[in-house]
Design a protein around this motif. Sequence first.
Motif, PDB file in Angstrom:
ATOM      1  N   SER A 148       9.178  30.846  72.028  1.00 15.64           N
ATOM      2  CA  SER A 148       9.333  29.656  71.185  1.00 15.64           C
ATOM      3  C   SER A 148      10.004  29.956  69.854  1.00 15.64           C
ATOM      4  O   SER A 148      10.813  29.158  69.374  1.00 15.64           O
ATOM      5  N   ILE A 149       9.690  31.113  69.251  1.00 14.98           N
ATOM      6  CA  ILE A 149      10.333  31.429  67.975  1.00 14.98           C
ATOM      7  C   ILE A 149      11.827  31.655  68.178  1.00 14.98           C
ATOM      8  O   ILE A 149      12.653  31.276  67.334  1.00 14.98           O
ATOM      9  N   ILE A 150      12.198  32.242  69.315  1.00 17.91           N
ATOM     10  CA  ILE A 150      13.623  32.446  69.613  1.00 17.91           C
ATOM     11  C   ILE A 150      14.326  31.096  69.739  1.00 17.91           C
ATOM     12  O   ILE A 150      15.378  30.872  69.132  1.00 17.91           O
ATOM     13  N   TRP A 151      13.743  30.189  70.506  1.00 19.22           N
ATOM     14  CA  TRP A 151      14.362  28.880  70.693  1.00 19.22           C
ATOM     15  C   TRP A 151      14.348  28.059  69.408  1.00 19.22           C
ATOM     16  O   TRP A 151      15.296  27.330  69.133  1.00 19.22           O
TER      17      TRP A 151
ATOM     18  N   LYS B 275       9.323  40.276  62.727  1.00 17.88           N
ATOM     19  CA  LYS B 275       8.838  41.098  61.616  1.00 17.88           C
ATOM     20  C   LYS B 275       8.875  40.341  60.293  1.00 17.88           C
ATOM     21  O   LYS B 275       8.036  40.556  59.416  1.00 17.88           O
ATOM     22  N   GLU B 276       9.822  39.424  60.157  1.00 20.46           N
ATOM     23  CA  GLU B 276       9.948  38.643  58.920  1.00 20.46           C
ATOM     24  C   GLU B 276       9.069  37.402  58.911  1.00 20.46           C
ATOM     25  O   GLU B 276       9.013  36.686  57.915  1.00 20.46           O
ATOM     26  N   ASP B 277       8.373  37.153  60.013  1.00 24.07           N
ATOM     27  CA  ASP B 277       7.515  35.979  60.124  1.00 24.07           C
ATOM     28  C   ASP B 277       6.071  36.381  59.809  1.00 24.07           C
ATOM     29  O   ASP B 277       5.403  37.031  60.617  1.00 24.07           O
ATOM     30  N   GLU B 278       5.561  35.999  58.641  1.00 22.88           N
ATOM     31  CA  GLU B 278       4.239  36.439  58.202  1.00 22.88           C
ATOM     32  C   GLU B 278       3.133  35.982  59.149  1.00 22.88           C
ATOM     33  O   GLU B 278       2.181  36.722  59.415  1.00 22.88           O
ATOM     34  N   TRP B 279       3.249  34.764  59.672  1.00 21.57           N
ATOM     35  CA  TRP B 279       2.225  34.219  60.558  1.00 21.57           C
ATOM     36  C   TRP B 279       2.163  35.022  61.854  1.00 21.57           C
ATOM     37  O   TRP B 279       1.079  35.392  62.313  1.00 21.57           O
ATOM     38  N   MET B 280       3.304  35.314  62.437  1.00 20.57           N
ATOM     39  CA  MET B 280       3.328  36.088  63.678  1.00 20.57           C
ATOM     40  C   MET B 280       2.791  37.498  63.455  1.00 20.57           C
ATOM     41  O   MET B 280       2.035  38.020  64.284  1.00 20.57           O
TER      42      MET B 280
ATOM     43  N   ASN C   8       5.201  48.882  63.656  1.00 24.10           N
ATOM     44  CA  ASN C   8       6.533  48.472  64.092  1.00 24.10           C
ATOM     45  C   ASN C   8       6.399  47.514  65.271  1.00 24.10           C
ATOM     46  O   ASN C   8       5.527  47.694  66.130  1.00 24.10           O
ATOM     47  N   VAL C   9       7.260  46.505  65.327  1.00 26.30           N
ATOM     48  CA  VAL C   9       7.223  45.542  66.419  1.00 26.30           C
ATOM     49  C   VAL C   9       7.911  46.131  67.645  1.00 26.30           C
ATOM     50  O   VAL C   9       9.050  46.593  67.571  1.00 26.30           O
ATOM     51  N   ILE C  10       7.206  46.115  68.773  1.00 22.47           N
ATOM     52  CA  ILE C  10       7.728  46.598  70.051  1.00 22.47           C
ATOM     53  C   ILE C  10       7.917  45.387  70.962  1.00 22.47           C
ATOM     54  O   ILE C  10       7.004  44.567  71.118  1.00 22.47           O
ATOM     55  N   LEU C  11       9.086  45.266  71.562  1.00 19.76           N
ATOM     56  CA  LEU C  11       9.398  44.148  72.439  1.00 19.76           C
ATOM     57  C   LEU C  11       9.451  44.598  73.892  1.00 19.76           C
ATOM     58  O   LEU C  11      10.091  45.604  74.205  1.00 19.76           O
TER      59      LEU C  11
ATOM     60  N   ILE D 288      20.729  34.783  67.204  1.00 23.56           N
ATOM     61  CA  ILE D 288      20.007  35.876  67.855  1.00 23.56           C
ATOM     62  C   ILE D 288      20.864  36.362  69.009  1.00 23.56           C
ATOM     63  O   ILE D 288      21.141  35.612  69.940  1.00 23.56           O
ATOM     64  N   LYS D 289      21.279  37.623  68.931  1.00 25.26           N
ATOM     65  CA  LYS D 289      22.171  38.175  69.946  1.00 25.26           C
ATOM     66  C   LYS D 289      21.635  39.434  70.611  1.00 25.26           C
ATOM     67  O   LYS D 289      22.211  39.906  71.586  1.00 25.26           O
ATOM     68  N   SER D 290      20.549  39.991  70.081  1.00 23.50           N
ATOM     69  CA  SER D 290      20.071  41.271  70.591  1.00 23.50           C
ATOM     70  C   SER D 290      18.553  41.372  70.445  1.00 23.50           C
ATOM     71  O   SER D 290      17.919  40.561  69.760  1.00 23.50           O
ATOM     72  N   GLU D 291      17.988  42.406  71.095  1.00 26.98           N
ATOM     73  CA  GLU D 291      16.558  42.649  70.947  1.00 26.98           C
ATOM     74  C   GLU D 291      16.220  42.980  69.489  1.00 26.98           C
ATOM     75  O   GLU D 291      15.155  42.599  69.000  1.00 26.98           O
ATOM     76  N   LYS D 292      17.116  43.671  68.817  1.00 28.12           N
ATOM     77  CA  LYS D 292      16.887  43.978  67.402  1.00 28.12           C
ATOM     78  C   LYS D 292      16.778  42.711  66.574  1.00 28.12           C
ATOM     79  O   LYS D 292      15.974  42.626  65.638  1.00 28.12           O
ATOM     80  N   ASP D 293      17.588  41.702  66.909  1.00 27.92           N
ATOM     81  CA  ASP D 293      17.516  40.424  66.189  1.00 27.92           C
ATOM     82  C   ASP D 293      16.156  39.759  66.410  1.00 27.92           C
ATOM     83  O   ASP D 293      15.562  39.203  65.478  1.00 27.92           O
TER      84      ASP D 293
END
Length: 205
Positions: A43-46, A14-19, A135-138, A3-8
Amino acid sequence: MNIKSEKDIIRVIKEDEWMMELLKAAKLLNLPDWWICAGFVRSIIWDVLHGYKERTLLKDIDVIYFDPTNMEEDLEKELEEQLKNMVPNIPWSVKNQARMHVINNLPPYTSSVDGIANFPETVTALGVKLDSQDNVILAAPHGIKDVIHLEVRPTPIFLTTERLRVVYEERVRKKDWISTWTKLKVFHSLKEEFLGEKPHDKESY
């Protein structure tokens, strides 16, 4: 996966069905300025950066919103019950950021993202939501550098007084994230001093 960017980060969520299921449930409440924040994002990032195959369990799923016209805690509890009815067996927590500044005796927040910006750690100061097209907004008011570099640091407000420094240090010691995510460095301040990496009991936020 790296993971290197906000897009990542957005792609991972977005690919995590539970989230996405939880985000869609929170969206249905139609709350003003709503977000799911803190450990839900951090937590998902870590987990990804540590190569974990199973997600780390979260103590709470923190849904926040901003409504200065109704700051009754009873309403927050009602909203939690609505979420539990939609998606059971989830530790939902709902908080109106219009009243949460009182926890650490800070000036009133102006929005949910302002509330996020005043969380104790930069790595916790993260929120996500869905727009009208799902769309996911961060939201990352202090950026993502610390969270993707696995460095836990206080937000600027928690460096302004000794009392807030103590709040930050006691919190990171209690959370003991390093026992779950062993690559972390937990800093006392923005200087190059950090807490030891001795593992203790697991706990997440």
